[in-house]
Enzyme design. Structure first.
Site, PDB file in Angstrom:
ATOM      1  N   CYS A   1       0.854  -1.187   0.000  1.00  0.00           N
ATOM      2  CA  CYS A   1       0.000   0.000   0.000  1.00  0.00           C
ATOM      3  C   CYS A   1       0.895   1.244   0.000  1.00  0.00           C
ATOM      4  O   CYS A   1       1.968   1.246   0.596  1.00  0.00           O
ATOM      5  CB  CYS A   1      -0.952   0.101   1.182  1.00  0.00           C
ATOM      6  SG  CYS A   1      -2.115  -1.247   1.286  1.00  0.00           S
TER       7      CYS A   1
ATOM      8  N   ARG B   1       3.910  -0.393  -4.801  1.00  0.00           N
ATOM      9  CA  ARG B   1       3.612  -0.909  -3.465  1.00  0.00           C
ATOM     10  C   ARG B   1       2.258  -1.600  -3.395  1.00  0.00           C
ATOM     11  O   ARG B   1       1.933  -2.249  -2.401  1.00  0.00           O
ATOM     12  CB  ARG B   1       3.631   0.233  -2.452  1.00  0.00           C
ATOM     13  CG  ARG B   1       4.987   0.876  -2.294  1.00  0.00           C
ATOM     14  CD  ARG B   1       4.907   1.981  -1.278  1.00  0.00           C
ATOM     15  NE  ARG B   1       4.764   1.462   0.057  1.00  0.00           N
ATOM     16  CZ  ARG B   1       5.751   1.343   0.929  1.00  0.00           C
ATOM     17  NH1 ARG B   1       6.954   1.694   0.586  1.00  0.00           N
ATOM     18  NH2 ARG B   1       5.539   0.869   2.127  1.00  0.00           N
TER      19      ARG B   1
ATOM     20  N   TRP C   1      -3.035  -2.549  -1.625  1.00  0.00           N
ATOM     21  CA  TRP C   1      -2.798  -3.986  -1.773  1.00  0.00           C
ATOM     22  C   TRP C   1      -3.686  -4.637  -0.716  1.00  0.00           C
ATOM     23  O   TRP C   1      -3.448  -4.486   0.476  1.00  0.00           O
ATOM     24  CB  TRP C   1      -1.331  -4.323  -1.534  1.00  0.00           C
ATOM     25  CG  TRP C   1      -0.991  -5.756  -1.771  1.00  0.00           C
ATOM     26  CD1 TRP C   1      -0.676  -6.333  -2.958  1.00  0.00           C
ATOM     27  CD2 TRP C   1      -0.911  -6.800  -0.786  1.00  0.00           C
ATOM     28  NE1 TRP C   1      -0.410  -7.667  -2.780  1.00  0.00           N
ATOM     29  CE2 TRP C   1      -0.554  -7.989  -1.461  1.00  0.00           C
ATOM     30  CE3 TRP C   1      -1.127  -6.855   0.593  1.00  0.00           C
ATOM     31  CZ2 TRP C   1      -0.394  -9.207  -0.812  1.00  0.00           C
ATOM     32  CZ3 TRP C   1      -0.972  -8.073   1.244  1.00  0.00           C
ATOM     33  CH2 TRP C   1      -0.606  -9.228   0.540  1.00  0.00           C
TER      34      TRP C   1
ATOM     35  N   ASN D   1      -1.762   2.256   6.007  1.00  0.00           N
ATOM     36  CA  ASN D   1      -0.967   1.065   5.673  1.00  0.00           C
ATOM     37  C   ASN D   1      -0.839   0.232   6.933  1.00  0.00           C
ATOM     38  O   ASN D   1      -0.603   0.800   7.998  1.00  0.00           O
ATOM     39  CB  ASN D   1       0.454   1.452   5.263  1.00  0.00           C
ATOM     40  CG  ASN D   1       0.513   2.007   3.868  1.00  0.00           C
ATOM     41  OD1 ASN D   1      -0.495   2.053   3.184  1.00  0.00           O
ATOM     42  ND2 ASN D   1       1.688   2.439   3.463  1.00  0.00           N
ATOM     43  N   GLY D   2      -0.909  -1.070   6.800  1.00  0.00           N
ATOM     44  CA  GLY D   2      -0.728  -1.928   7.973  1.00  0.00           C
ATOM     45  C   GLY D   2      -1.997  -2.705   8.271  1.00  0.00           C
ATOM     46  O   GLY D   2      -2.908  -2.793   7.420  1.00  0.00           O
TER      47      GLY D   2
ATOM     48  N   GLU E   1      15.880 -18.909  -7.599  1.00  0.00           N
ATOM     49  CA  GLU E   1      15.587 -17.520  -7.954  1.00  0.00           C
ATOM     50  C   GLU E   1      15.055 -17.431  -9.395  1.00  0.00           C
ATOM     51  O   GLU E   1      14.131 -16.663  -9.674  1.00  0.00           O
ATOM     52  CB  GLU E   1      16.853 -16.670  -7.753  1.00  0.00           C
ATOM     53  CG  GLU E   1      16.746 -15.219  -8.154  1.00  0.00           C
ATOM     54  CD  GLU E   1      15.654 -14.427  -7.431  1.00  0.00           C
ATOM     55  OE1 GLU E   1      15.089 -14.919  -6.439  1.00  0.00           O
ATOM     56  OE2 GLU E   1      15.350 -13.314  -7.898  1.00  0.00           O
TER      57      GLU E   1
ATOM     58  N   LYS F   1      11.426 -15.877 -10.386  1.00  0.00           N
ATOM     59  CA  LYS F   1      11.228 -14.787 -11.357  1.00  0.00           C
ATOM     60  C   LYS F   1      10.190 -15.194 -12.385  1.00  0.00           C
ATOM     61  O   LYS F   1       9.290 -14.428 -12.702  1.00  0.00           O
ATOM     62  CB  LYS F   1      12.536 -14.440 -12.091  1.00  0.00           C
ATOM     63  CG  LYS F   1      13.553 -13.665 -11.333  1.00  0.00           C
ATOM     64  CD  LYS F   1      13.192 -12.224 -11.046  1.00  0.00           C
ATOM     65  CE  LYS F   1      12.473 -12.085  -9.736  1.00  0.00           C
ATOM     66  NZ  LYS F   1      13.216 -12.048  -8.521  1.00  0.00           N
TER      67      LYS F   1
ATOM     68  N   GLU G   1       6.524 -15.437 -10.826  1.00  0.00           N
ATOM     69  CA  GLU G   1       5.854 -14.234 -10.334  1.00  0.00           C
ATOM     70  C   GLU G   1       5.424 -13.289 -11.442  1.00  0.00           C
ATOM     71  O   GLU G   1       4.431 -12.585 -11.297  1.00  0.00           O
ATOM     72  CB  GLU G   1       6.677 -13.507  -9.264  1.00  0.00           C
ATOM     73  CG  GLU G   1       7.974 -12.903  -9.739  1.00  0.00           C
ATOM     74  CD  GLU G   1       8.712 -12.186  -8.606  1.00  0.00           C
ATOM     75  OE1 GLU G   1       9.934 -12.179  -8.610  1.00  0.00           O
ATOM     76  OE2 GLU G   1       8.045 -11.623  -7.714  1.00  0.00           O
TER      77      GLU G   1
ATOM     78  N   HIS H   1      14.371 -37.721  -6.652  1.00  0.00           N
ATOM     79  CA  HIS H   1      13.747 -38.187  -5.416  1.00  0.00           C
ATOM     80  C   HIS H   1      12.259 -37.864  -5.370  1.00  0.00           C
ATOM     81  O   HIS H   1      11.670 -37.796  -4.297  1.00  0.00           O
ATOM     82  CB  HIS H   1      14.465 -37.581  -4.206  1.00  0.00           C
ATOM     83  CG  HIS H   1      15.896 -38.024  -4.109  1.00  0.00           C
ATOM     84  ND1 HIS H   1      16.258 -39.307  -3.750  1.00  0.00           N
ATOM     85  CD2 HIS H   1      17.056 -37.372  -4.393  1.00  0.00           C
ATOM     86  CE1 HIS H   1      17.577 -39.422  -3.784  1.00  0.00           C
ATOM     87  NE2 HIS H   1      18.087 -38.258  -4.180  1.00  0.00           N
TER      88      HIS H   1
ATOM     89  N   LYS I   1       5.331  -4.670  -3.906  1.00  0.00           N
ATOM     90  CA  LYS I   1       6.711  -4.550  -3.443  1.00  0.00           C
ATOM     91  C   LYS I   1       6.639  -4.133  -1.980  1.00  0.00           C
ATOM     92  O   LYS I   1       5.736  -3.403  -1.592  1.00  0.00           O
ATOM     93  CB  LYS I   1       7.406  -3.461  -4.262  1.00  0.00           C
ATOM     94  CG  LYS I   1       8.895  -3.455  -4.111  1.00  0.00           C
ATOM     95  CD  LYS I   1       9.557  -3.458  -5.456  1.00  0.00           C
ATOM     96  CE  LYS I   1      11.043  -3.605  -5.335  1.00  0.00           C
ATOM     97  NZ  LYS I   1      11.487  -4.867  -5.877  1.00  0.00           N
TER      98      LYS I   1
HETATM   99  C1  F6R Z   1      10.671 -11.336  -5.696  1.00  0.00           C
HETATM  100  C2  F6R Z   1      10.627 -10.343  -4.648  1.00  0.00           C
HETATM  101  C3  F6R Z   1      10.276 -10.772  -3.275  1.00  0.00           C
HETATM  102  C4  F6R Z   1      11.142 -10.014  -2.256  1.00  0.00           C
HETATM  103  C5  F6R Z   1      10.667 -10.328  -0.836  1.00  0.00           C
HETATM  104  C6  F6R Z   1      11.547  -9.663   0.201  1.00  0.00           C
HETATM  105  O1  F6R Z   1      11.039 -10.786  -6.919  1.00  0.00           O
HETATM  106  O2  F6R Z   1      10.848  -9.186  -4.877  1.00  0.00           O
HETATM  107  O3  F6R Z   1      10.393 -12.147  -3.112  1.00  0.00           O
HETATM  108  O4  F6R Z   1      12.476 -10.395  -2.431  1.00  0.00           O
HETATM  109  O5  F6R Z   1       9.352  -9.884  -0.674  1.00  0.00           O
HETATM  110  O6  F6R Z   1      11.578  -8.274   0.033  1.00  0.00           O
HETATM  111  P1  F6R Z   1      12.719  -7.409   0.660  1.00  0.00           P
HETATM  112  O7  F6R Z   1      13.991  -7.758  -0.005  1.00  0.00           O
HETATM  113  O8  F6R Z   1      12.318  -5.991   0.394  1.00  0.00           O
HETATM  114  O9  F6R Z   1      12.751  -7.735   2.117  1.00  0.00           O
END
Ligand code: F6R
Length: 608
Positions: A2, A27, A74, A100-101, A481, A485, A488, A504, A603
């Protein structure tokens, strides 16, 4: 998670709020809204992106109000809808509030307010607070908000308007970041610095328990106990352009291509050629204290956790220090064994991730040395730990993290070099590693040249609904990773596995419709990886192989090859992940996905 923005000044607030929301959209982006202040509040909301809110706002013609608050959401409580979008108003329409929260006791408060005759139009926890403020209001805005805050359990960053105080915004923080921007004839508030940078360089980060009263010409800081407080004024150290898309179609692509430069910034001034070591002064540890570290525990989530998993190899292999990685959310519930010689490294791009913050607090409580790896300067984790290493990756806007990962891994490698030189790593080996670290930006530049070839492969495989990524050693977390990517941003089911683990169980899923991305770089374990590739081919899975330089060992098995420059196993995760980031990007693009704003994500995940 948010985004909040608020403005009080002498210019029409609407455009400033909408512009701010666009900069905060990463966000959260399932709905947005704004309230403009005055003797009556004007509140406008829309489902979806900020551009929908913008269109909705245009219907009202020229809006001259010079005070307002806005929010991009969000969803936590209640589906994305106009009803649930912020700002929320109390029943009388006197107060508008963005939040937010999460308010943990909202159900109980709602029940009490309902018994007093209040009604609720949304499913949110936030609307409860708007009515709670109204319930306590006897003509003193600050007093009413403070009284309401005393009844709330949970986390919040709030901005509130009141019709009796037409040019005032009241803000408060507990657990969700709030930054105040000090302008010229205006003051602003936001949940991070991105929307503020266009108006001011001077900002104040609120602490938990702070409350601030903003008018165009003044910012008054107090605690919710109504005691005056002073907070440091900080400078924003990046410009607005670095937070723009530039020539790129998406932030994600821009950030992938920025990596040579962001890693150069991470490395700059931190390598000690004389001592063949690294200088990471933000750690604030003397050589004696460094030598005492007997164990390293890394905590993080998602991409940051994957970077930590690569770091685990570095610390054990280079420095000879036992290391382990904890999913940050598990950390405090596992009663981890921590003593004063344990170094805990929380890793977080945003520095706001609630699970990682909880791990930080637990580790500090247990007496560990806690040093954070964060990107966002002034973020909660960076400030609470008070020591650590900033990534200097620049603003990362794309929801899918890319450059933060490579900068995190680079920092971990420098830290391993420093700890290694402090104990068993010879001068010559230190020198070799130092030189390799210096080469990373060039190696990434070389990898980026493969973009057209990777795009072709991504287009070829864009039909796939399932994907496996396999790796060994430092390329095992890299496979995780790569799969993260892909899933997501393309919504395709992708799993990362250790190549040895495939047989396995998961191998049961392989057939001609399930491609495998095999990280077959020339690093220790490559022979076994070639065997694993054959196991996949024997189940008719198409295999794409990442290989090093002109290594042709797997070419007799598959024609679909991604070449990355030769490097040691320490740097291989960096070159390889860049190739996988590009693959995910072009794959998602070929499938017409909304790359910078993938569904259901946000994010900076500030809820546990
Ligand atoms: C994936 C991604 C998330 C963040 C995770 C932690 O592309 O961005 O998996 O890595 O939410 O976020 P931070 O690094 O901000 O603690």
């Amino acid at each position: 998670m948010c985004g909040i923005v608020g403005y009080t000044g002498h210019r029409p607030a609407e455009k400033i709020l909408l512009d701010g929301l666009k900069r905060l959209e990463y966000r959260g982006y399932d709905s947005a809204g704004l309230s403009l202040g005055g003797k009556e509040l004007l509140t406008i909301k829309a489902v979806g992106k900020v551009r929908n809110l913008e269109q909705e706002t245009q219907k009202y013609g020229e809006l001259k109000q010079t005070t307002g608050i806005a929010h991009t959401r969000w969803a936590t409580h209640g589906i994305p809808s106009v009803r649930n979008a912020h700002p929320h108003l109390d029943n009388s329409g006197k107060f508008a509030l963005v939040h937010n929260g999460i308010i943990e006791n909202y159900a109980e408060l709602k029940q009490k307010l309902t018994a007093k005759g209040y009604t609720f139009a949304s499913d949110t926890d936030t609307e409860v607070v708007a009515n709670l403020i109204a319930e306590f209001y006897k003509g003193d805005f600050v007093q009413a908000v403070a009284s309401a805050l005393h009844r709330i359990n949970g986390t919040y960053g709030f901005a509130v308007l009141c019709t009796d105080y037409p040019d005032t915004i009241l803000v408060a923080r507990h657990g969700s970041p709030i930054v105040i921007g000090l302008g010229d004839g205006c003051n602003l508030v936001a949940s991070d610095v991105a929307p503020l940078a266009a108006y001011t360089r001077k900002v104040i980060y609120l602490d938990d328990g702070d409350l601030a009263v903003l008018t165009p010409d003044n910012v008054e800081l107090r605690t919710i106990e109504n005691l005056p407080v002073e907070r440091e004024v900080s400078n924003i150290d990046w410009n607005v352009d670095s937070a723009g898309k530039g020539q790129y179609e998406h932030f994600m692509l821009k950030e992938i291509f920025e990596q040579p430069e962001s890693i150069s910034n991470t490395i700059r001034g931190r390598l000690d050629r004389k001592l063949k070591s690294a200088m990471l002064s933000g750690l604030g540890l003397t050589p004696h204290e460094l030598a005492k570290i007997s164990r390293i525990v890394i905590a993080g989530c998602g991409t940051s956790m994957h970077a930590g998993m690569v770091g685990e190899y570095f610390f054990e292999d280079i420095a000879g220090i036992p290391a382990e990685v904890e999913q940050a959310a598990e950390f405090r519930y596992r009663n981890p064994i921590i003593d004063p010689d344990t170094l805990v490294l929380p890793i977080s791009q945003s520095g706001e991730t609630a699970d990682t913050l909880a791990a930080v607090r637990e580790a500090m409580n247990k007496g560990a040395v806690v040093a954070a790896l964060c990107n966002v300067v002034g973020s909660t984790i960076a400030r609470e730990t008070g020591r650590g290493i900033y990534l200097h990756a620049g603003p990362e806007i794309s929801v899918a993290s890319t450059k933060a990962f490579t900068c995190q891994v680079t920092v971990l490698l420098m830290l391993a070099l420093m700890l290694g030189r402090n104990r068993r790593l010879s001068r010559d080996d230190g020198d070799a590693l130092l030189q390799e670290i210096e080469r990373i930006p060039d190696l990434i530049r070389e990898t980026l040249k493969q973009a057209p070839a990777i795009e072709k492969l991504a287009n070829k495989y864009a039909y796939a609904e399932d994907f496996f990524f396999i790796g060994r050693g430092t390329l095992y977390p890299t496979a995780l990773e790569g799969a993260l990517k892909l899933k997501e941003i393309s919504y395709v089911h992708a799993e990362g596995y250790h190549a040895a683990e495939l047989k396995h169980g998961p191998i049961a899923l392989l057939d001609d419709k399930v491609p495998v991305m095999a990280l077959a770089n020339a690093i220790p374990g490559q022979e076994k990886m070639i065997g694993n590739i054959q196991e996949c081919l024997a189940r008719h899975s198409p295999v794409i192989a990442v290989v090093t330089g002109d290594d042709n060992r797997v070419c007799e098995f598959t024609q679909d090859i991604i070449r990355v420059p030769a490097s040691s196993r320490y740097v291989a995760p960096l070159t390889t992940v860049v190739a996988l980031q590009l693959f995910a990007y072009y794959f998602a693009k070929a499938r017409g996905c909304e790359i910078d704003h993938p569904r259901n994500l946000a994010k900076s995940v500030t809820v546990e």
